[in-house]
Design a protein around this motif. Sequence first.
Motif, short mmCIF file in Angstrom:
data_model
loop_
_atom_site.label_atom_id
_atom_site.label_comp_id
_atom_site.label_asym_id
_atom_site.label_seq_id
_atom_site.Cartn_x
_atom_site.Cartn_y
_atom_site.Cartn_z
N LEU A 231 0.78 -1.04 -0.12
CA LEU A 231 0.08 0.00 -0.03
C LEU A 231 0.98 1.24 -0.11
N VAL A 232 1.87 1.22 0.67
CA VAL A 232 2.90 2.45 0.86
C VAL A 232 3.47 2.53 -0.43
N LEU A 233 3.86 1.57 -1.34
CA LEU A 233 4.56 1.72 -2.62
C LEU A 233 3.13 2.10 -3.52
N ALA A 234 2.16 1.60 -3.41
CA ALA A 234 1.19 1.95 -4.12
C ALA A 234 0.76 3.68 -4.06
N LEU A 235 0.86 3.94 -2.67
CA LEU A 235 0.57 5.62 -2.35
C LEU A 235 1.53 6.43 -3.20
N ILE A 236 2.86 5.88 -3.27
CA ILE A 236 4.03 6.69 -3.65
C ILE A 236 3.78 6.89 -5.05
N THR A 237 2.98 5.73 -5.82
CA THR A 237 3.17 5.85 -7.38
C THR A 237 1.95 6.40 -8.22
N LEU A 238 0.82 6.90 -6.94
CA LEU A 238 -0.07 7.15 -7.64
C LEU A 238 -0.25 8.62 -8.44
N PRO A 239 0.55 9.45 -7.96
CA PRO A 239 0.72 10.67 -8.88
C PRO A 239 1.08 10.38 -10.15
N ALA A 240 2.24 9.60 -10.36
CA ALA A 240 2.91 9.26 -11.69
C ALA A 240 1.97 8.47 -12.32
N LEU A 241 1.05 7.62 -11.71
CA LEU A 241 -0.08 6.99 -12.59
C LEU A 241 -0.89 7.76 -13.28
N ASN A 242 -1.31 8.76 -12.59
CA ASN A 242 -1.97 9.93 -13.28
C ASN A 242 -1.43 10.16 -14.32
N LEU A 243 -0.15 10.58 -14.37
CA LEU A 243 0.38 11.23 -15.55
C LEU A 243 0.67 10.21 -16.68
N LEU A 244 0.90 8.86 -16.25
CA LEU A 244 1.32 7.64 -17.31
C LEU A 244 0.05 7.73 -18.03
N ASN A 245 -1.13 7.84 -17.39
CA ASN A 245 -2.54 7.48 -18.25
C ASN A 245 -2.58 8.64 -19.18
N LEU A 246 -1.75 9.72 -19.35
CA LEU A 246 -1.82 10.66 -20.18
C LEU A 246 -1.08 10.28 -21.76
N GLY A 247 -0.50 8.90 -21.36
CA GLY A 247 0.47 8.48 -22.36
C GLY A 247 1.82 8.68 -22.13
N ASP A 248 2.78 7.73 -22.53
CA ASP A 248 3.84 7.78 -22.26
C ASP A 248 4.74 8.84 -22.24
N ASP A 249 4.39 9.49 -23.63
CA ASP A 249 5.40 10.78 -24.17
C ASP A 249 5.01 11.74 -23.27
N VAL A 250 3.66 12.20 -23.01
CA VAL A 250 3.34 13.23 -22.27
C VAL A 250 3.88 13.20 -20.68
N ALA A 251 3.81 11.93 -20.17
CA ALA A 251 4.14 11.55 -18.90
C ALA A 251 5.84 11.95 -18.61
N ARG A 252 6.50 11.36 -19.92
CA ARG A 252 8.03 11.75 -19.94
C ARG A 252 8.19 13.22 -19.88
N GLY A 253 7.59 13.89 -20.72
CA GLY A 253 7.65 15.22 -20.86
C GLY A 253 7.31 16.05 -19.67
N LEU A 254 6.49 15.42 -18.54
CA LEU A 254 6.04 16.03 -17.38
C LEU A 254 7.09 15.59 -16.32
#
Lengths: 355, 352
Positions: free
Chosen positions: B224-247
């Motif tokens: 759960l701790v790992l899940a919490l850490i990764t949540l903001p990045a997960l939101n960005l990843l769902n915009l597409g890999d390229d956008v996420a990398r750009g952000l």
Amino acid sequence: MTGTEVKALAAVPPGVRLGPVSFVWRPWVVCVTLLLAAAAFLVFCASIGVGEFPIGLSRVIATVVGGGEQVDRFVIMDLRMPRALAGLVVGVALGISGAITQSVARNPLASPDILGITGGAGVVAVFLVTVSGGTAAAVVDSVGLSGAALAGGLGTGLLVYFLAWRRGIDGFRLILIGISVSAVTEAVTAWLLVTADIRDVARAQAWLVGSLDNRSWDDVGVALWCTLALTAVVTVVAFQFKPLHLGDDVAAGLGVRYTRVRAVLLLCAVLLAGVAVSAAGPVPFVALVAPQVAMRLAKCPTPPMAASGMVGALLLIGADLVARTALPISLPVGVVTAVIGGPFLIYLLVRANLR
Amino acid sequence: MGTIAVERPVPGGVAEARRRRVAGSVALVLVLLAAVVVSLAVGARALTPAEVWRGLSAAPDPDQRLTEIRLIVRTVRVPRTVLAVVAGVALGVGGALIQGYTRNPIADTGLLGVNSGASFAVVLVIALFGFANPFQYVWFAFVGAAVAGVVVFGLASIGRGAGNPLTLALAGQGVTVFLAAMTTAVALSDKASLNALRFWNAGSVAGVGFDVIWPVVAFVAAGLVLALITLPALNLLNLGDDVARGLGVNIALSRTIGIAAVTLLAGAATAACGPIAFLGLMVAHLARYLTGPDYRWLVPYAGLLGAVVLLVCDIAGRLLVRPGELDAGVVVALLGAPFFAVLVWRGKFKSA
């Protein structure tokens, strides 16, 4: 006629017309099928010959065609023949069933295991094995475990078909619905095993992985006749099926009632898989692997039916031979086919993805 | 794919949406508490909430009846309820994360071979080393779950078919069939593992003590701790890999953390309860329906819903076939498969 015209004509295989039936003569496909049949017969004879009382190939063939000594006749015809014949019939049935489902779903990975048919047969069989009671015992006595499993497979197959039906059958939907129905049958099977007596559990578990142990002539007879009859139906309908690979519209233009043809073929595939499961349990991966191997050997764009059946037989009898003799402990044939089939599935997935 | 929808404008704006999500989570917690009380009270021997309370309290009482109640509540009902909640949260969060990371709406830990990997590992170590206590094989279940998960994801993400729901489902089903046959082969040659396997394989939250539950809780907490850490990045990843990398998202790192979290959660739940399919899939869809696509809300909702659904399924299993019991995993499958079929039937996702 110019040179290029002659070449173009030569590239098209010659057509053959016999009354109302017309087909394309492809020497390579026929050769491969015959070679596979010969190989299957050899492995069949080897499977009869190998055992605690080894019998040479010539004596096996002599006995099978009617001659042979008294001892050989007993060992071969009464003990080993039913098992080998069951392997042959089940292999052919699974191979053809897989060829049909893969052609209809237009997906190399669609097979009766994945479409839930074997799972449905498994639930019914485990139910009958584990729930001892008046009704269950009566059913086992009257129809036999095999017949009940066949009914279970058929019922599940029909359920998957109707659940996936939505203004036609789409291969994608068929597979996903099949996977979900399989999951339910697995869950119910697991529960039946929990509630059962431990002595019944081993029997059910051995049945669940697919095995050819202790087959009698009674078991084989039903499966043999069913498979022969269904293969005949498939052979007739398959002529109507060919144009379906050109797409529904073209097929309709050529006068094929594609929904009906597809439904009849799928029904045959379900019944063939059900017959196979009722005779040997849900042997995994044969229906998946055989058509793909046959397709590559025969260099066909779609799984060839007859060759698939032959590869299925070869695979199943060969795997049974390995399971029986080559391993330190005697294992059910399904374990060996899983060991072959798992990596092959991975290969197919990777290939399909890379294309 | 159908699920990656653009967030619909909410009437009343962001503040209103936030208020509704908070209210929703409070309501979910209340439902969960109610389910916990029912779970403690219902069973082969029905207890009133007052009896449950007295069974839990430490006050000494010479009454013979109370000792019996105390025994039932403390050694049977409480571990069972705690495990259902912990495993439900783990599978719910795991399901939502898997769907997020694969961008695949039919991803589910149960359907993707993770469970069968754990089963195989458990049976293998029981046969090889004669482990009898779940506490001993819980570790191997992790290894099995992790290996199977990595294999299935690896297979499904090679080449052009990557992210195709059908490819992932087929890879999972293929690995499952393969491992199931291997598992049976081991179980058939070893009577002890056959017996362990059949109880473990149905997917049940009953019959496990706190000696197993505590390590599971620890693993789930880490997940759960790992899940919490990764949540903001997960939101960005769902915009597409390229956008996420750009952000500025480190995609490889984020994926690794995500898969590690899923493995910890699914592995721990599976090790303790056996395979429970469809739960993660179901609650992730329910959560998305309730919260929208923001993973910072979606994932906690999925966790709460997972606990509620698993607990309710377990209670239903106790009531449906009395005096026998239907294992929670079976009830979840009976509920989840039609849910899944409806999703497929409505054409929520197409082959890519």
